[in-house]
Design an enzyme around this catalytic site. Structure first.
Site, PDB file in Angstrom:
ATOM      1  NE  ARG A   9      -1.924  -2.322   3.271  1.00  0.00           N
ATOM      2  CZ  ARG A   9      -2.294  -2.752   4.478  1.00  0.00           C
ATOM      3  NH1 ARG A   9      -3.447  -2.342   4.994  1.00  0.00           N
ATOM      4  NH2 ARG A   9      -1.535  -3.574   5.165  1.00  0.00           N
ATOM      5  CE  LYS A  58      32.761  24.983  -3.242  1.00  0.00           C
ATOM      6  NZ  LYS A  58      33.352  24.508  -4.497  1.00  0.00           N
ATOM      7  CG  ASN A  62      34.104  45.250   5.270  1.00  0.00           C
ATOM      8  OD1 ASN A  62      33.438  44.885   4.313  1.00  0.00           O
ATOM      9  ND2 ASN A  62      33.652  46.060   6.194  1.00  0.00           N
ATOM     10  CB  ALA A 117      28.207  45.095  -2.024  1.00  0.00           C
ATOM     11  CB  SER A 135      31.645  47.288  -3.921  1.00  0.00           C
ATOM     12  OG  SER A 135      31.302  47.594  -2.597  1.00  0.00           O
ATOM     13  CB  ALA A 193      35.306  49.662  -5.577  1.00  0.00           C
TER      14      ALA A 193
HETATM   15  C1  UD1 Z   1      -1.978  -6.127  11.350  1.00  0.00           C
HETATM   16  C2  UD1 Z   1      -2.881  -7.099  12.125  1.00  0.00           C
HETATM   17  C3  UD1 Z   1      -4.114  -6.358  12.645  1.00  0.00           C
HETATM   18  C4  UD1 Z   1      -3.688  -5.163  13.489  1.00  0.00           C
HETATM   19  C5  UD1 Z   1      -2.694  -4.281  12.722  1.00  0.00           C
HETATM   20  C6  UD1 Z   1      -2.121  -3.252  13.652  1.00  0.00           C
HETATM   21  C7  UD1 Z   1      -2.699  -9.379  11.224  1.00  0.00           C
HETATM   22  C8  UD1 Z   1      -3.254 -10.351  10.285  1.00  0.00           C
HETATM   23  N1  UD1 Z   1      -3.265  -8.181  11.250  1.00  0.00           N
HETATM   24  O1  UD1 Z   1      -2.704  -5.695  10.213  1.00  0.00           O
HETATM   25  O2  UD1 Z   1      -4.883  -7.246  13.430  1.00  0.00           O
HETATM   26  O3  UD1 Z   1      -4.836  -4.435  13.867  1.00  0.00           O
HETATM   27  O4  UD1 Z   1      -1.595  -5.050  12.216  1.00  0.00           O
HETATM   28  O5  UD1 Z   1      -1.268  -2.352  12.973  1.00  0.00           O
HETATM   29  O6  UD1 Z   1      -1.784  -9.672  11.949  1.00  0.00           O
HETATM   30  N2  UD1 Z   1       4.541  -8.961   8.024  1.00  0.00           N
HETATM   31  C9  UD1 Z   1       5.513  -9.930   7.873  1.00  0.00           C
HETATM   32  N3  UD1 Z   1       5.256 -11.032   7.128  1.00  0.00           N
HETATM   33  C10 UD1 Z   1       4.050 -11.231   6.512  1.00  0.00           C
HETATM   34  C11 UD1 Z   1       3.054 -10.244   6.682  1.00  0.00           C
HETATM   35  C12 UD1 Z   1       3.314  -9.131   7.448  1.00  0.00           C
HETATM   36  O7  UD1 Z   1       6.608  -9.798   8.414  1.00  0.00           O
HETATM   37  O8  UD1 Z   1       3.908 -12.263   5.852  1.00  0.00           O
HETATM   38  C13 UD1 Z   1       4.845  -7.778   8.821  1.00  0.00           C
HETATM   39  C14 UD1 Z   1       4.745  -6.486   8.032  1.00  0.00           C
HETATM   40  O9  UD1 Z   1       5.976  -6.147   7.468  1.00  0.00           O
HETATM   41  C15 UD1 Z   1       4.297  -5.476   9.088  1.00  0.00           C
HETATM   42  C16 UD1 Z   1       3.554  -6.326  10.122  1.00  0.00           C
HETATM   43  O10 UD1 Z   1       3.902  -7.669   9.861  1.00  0.00           O
HETATM   44  O11 UD1 Z   1       5.387  -4.842   9.717  1.00  0.00           O
HETATM   45  C17 UD1 Z   1       2.048  -6.158  10.015  1.00  0.00           C
HETATM   46  O12 UD1 Z   1       1.634  -6.490   8.688  1.00  0.00           O
HETATM   47  P1  UD1 Z   1       0.600  -5.575   7.902  1.00  0.00           P
HETATM   48  O13 UD1 Z   1       0.434  -6.134   6.539  1.00  0.00           O
HETATM   49  O14 UD1 Z   1       0.972  -4.168   8.025  1.00  0.00           O
HETATM   50  O15 UD1 Z   1      -0.728  -5.898   8.732  1.00  0.00           O
HETATM   51  P2  UD1 Z   1      -2.002  -4.969   8.960  1.00  0.00           P
HETATM   52  O16 UD1 Z   1      -2.910  -5.112   7.810  1.00  0.00           O
HETATM   53  O17 UD1 Z   1      -1.585  -3.615   9.337  1.00  0.00           O
HETATM   54 CA    CA Z   2       0.307  -2.483   9.453  1.00  0.00          CA
END
Ligand code: UD1
Ligand code: CA
Length: 466
Positions: A22, A359, A385, A388, A413, A431
């Site tokens: 996202r 610089k 000094n 300008a 200047s 100058a």
């Molecule tokens: C997640 C939670 C949700 C919570 C929210 C809070 C789950 C399914 N959902 O949703 O309940 O309210 O966080 O912010 O747990 N990550 C991995 N491996 C993966 C998937 C994710 O390491 O396979 C890591 C991501 O990099 C991230 C974290 O887990 O740092 C959370 O994943 P993200 O996809 O952001 O979950 P949310 O949709 O925010």
């Molecule tokens: Ca998240």
């Protein structure tokens, strides 16, 4: 005695493998910066201050980039999740690296506002209540995007339902999961091996350990955060800017409490990496970026930009000045509309005025460059000094050349100093001169000036009167 901030029987897992779809970025999400610091740095700093036995960081998408950024602090283990099959799957990858601890604290890499006090409280409550799973929750006005906390009629948590899987009624629930859990180590992996991926995203959800634990008759508790803003997650750039706003408010309050005056705080940007001294005044619209350090009793702004700038005490930077990777000593005044570029070093009580660019140059104590000048690759002594419009012509199209100026030099200047060139101490340059050779000490040096004529019968053209 073990203090609240020592947890030798706690293992932390930081989840940071997601691509962050996202965000729409080529960079892994956790390397995106919030006020100049990568999100993962905030989270690691927070969990490190709990002094746990170990920290496992799960990376996957562009893991080399994340690892190169963080390096290898002591007690940190990298865990690779090849395919991002969900948060539950991510934690499961840590099984090998977790040694004998009582509890595992699971946090996400995308919640940079989280404070260590909050995590310490979660762990303490989890242990006090002797729970198997404890979820950190929050009451929020807008729960969209978060997992909802579902409770039974007795108020006991029954499950955490992700937004995509929730019914319309469940979506109205305003208590959400922070994504942060404290879980007994001896049951965590049993639970994780049982979770499936029968959900809208076909992912192995960590929250599914809640109903599974309950089914096994184990106790699941929740701890509600006092300040819900702390758990704000960053999934896209709109949330990034919201988290940044919140972080900025915290940082500004912190500096105000430490004796810094900040005028119109809603208009300034002060990155997390900046430091500011006592009784300094930051005026409206200033940007303080990177490793900028400002001493005591300075005044900056309005609308000044300081990037990696080092200012000693009692420095004044007037409106609309731009300082980048430059050093400024005590009681120096800069601007308005001045520009200090990398390698500019101004000694004490220097004065750099409007439309002056400096610089890679040293300007000695008490020297003045007050108007419309370019000073590049120059070493200037004390009490000079510079008139300008003086320009050091440092570049011949291929190479940069140095200009050496002694102490107490006066440059008239509109002078051009064609580098390489040297002006000895106590010299005066007339100058409008074009200086190509060494200027000796004392006396007056000037280049030939064109003759001045008077044309007495000349008439200035006049507009026709209406
Ligand atoms: C997640 C939670 C949700 C919570 C929210 C809070 C789950 C399914 N959902 O949703 O309940 O309210 O966080 O912010 O747990 N990550 C991995 N491996 C993966 C998937 C994710 O390491 O396979 C890591 C991501 O990099 C991230 C974290 O887990 O740092 C959370 O994943 P993200 O996809 O952001 O979950 P949310 O949709 O925010
Ligand atoms: Ca998240």
């Amino acid at each position: 005695m073990i203090s609240e901030f020592q947890h030798p029987d706690l293992q932390v897992c930081v989840l940071a493998a997601g691509k962050g779809k996202r965000m729409r970025s080529n960079k892994p999400k956790v390397l995106h910066k919030v006020l100049g610091r990568a999100m993962i740095d905030y989270v690691l700093h927070t969990v490190e201050s709990l002094r746990p036995k170990g920290i496992a960081v799960v990376t996957g998408h562009a893991s080399e980039m994340v690892q190169a950024h963080v390096g290898k602090p002591r007690n940190l283990e990298w865990v690779i999740q090849d395919k991002q099959l969900g948060t539950g799957h991510a934690v499961r990858q840590c099984e090998e690296v977790i040694s004998d601890v009582r509890d595992v604290l699971i946090v996400c890499g995308d919640t940079p506002l989280l404070r260590s006090e909050t995590l310490a409280k979660l762990v303490a409550e989890h242990r006090e209540r002797d729970a198997v799973v404890t979820v950190l929750t929050a009451e929020v006005d807008d729960p969209s995007g978060y997992g909802r906390i579902v409770r039974d009629s007795a108020g006991k948590v029954t499950e955490i339902i992700e937004e995509k899987d929730a019914t319309d009624v469940q979506r109205l629930i305003r208590e959400v999961s922070s994504g942060i859990y404290c879980v007994r180590h001896d049951v965590l992996f049993d639970l994780l091996h049982k979770i499936g991926n029968h959900n809208m995203q076909e992912e192995y959800y960590l929250p599914d350990i809640v109903p599974l634990a309950l089914k096994d008759g184990r106790s699941v508790e929740t701890v509600c955060m006092e300040d819900a803003a702390e758990m704000m997650g960053v999934n896209d750039r709109v949330q990034l800017s919201r988290v940044e706003d919140r972080m900025q408010a915290n940082i500004i309050r912190d500096w105000q409490e430490r004796g810094v005056t900040i005028e119109k705080p809603e208009t300034v940007r002060i990155e997390a990496t900046v430091s500011i001294g006592l009784d300094t005044i930051i005026q409206a619209g200033c940007y303080l970026i990177g490793s900028t350090r400002i001493g005591d009793e300075c005044r900056v702004g309005p609308y000044a930009v300081l990037v990696n700038a080092w200012l000693d005490d009692q420095v004044e930077v007037f409106a609309f000045s731009h300082i980048h990777s430059a050093n400024v000593a005590m009681e120096t005044k800069i601007g308005p509309f001045a520009r200090l570029r990398p390698g500019a070093q101004l000694d004490e009580e220097v004065r750099v005025g409007n439309f002056v660019e400096i610089k890679n140059s040293v300007v000695g104590r008490g020297s003045k460059v007050n108007h419309l000048s370019y000073i590049g690759d120059t070493e200037m002594g004390a009490d000079c000094n510079i008139g300008a419009g003086t320009i050091t012509c440092n570049y011949d199209g291929a190479n940069k050349h140095k200009t050496m100026i002694g102490d107490r030099v006066f440059v008239g200047s509109d002078t051009k100093l064609i580098a390489p060139v040297e002006i000895k101490s106590d010299a005066t340059v007339g100058a409008g001169s074009i200086i190509t050779k060494k200027v000796e000490s004392g006396g007056l040096t000037l280049s030939e000036r064109p003759d001045q004529r008077h044309v007495s019968h000349w008439q200035r053209p006049r507009k026709k009167s209406r």
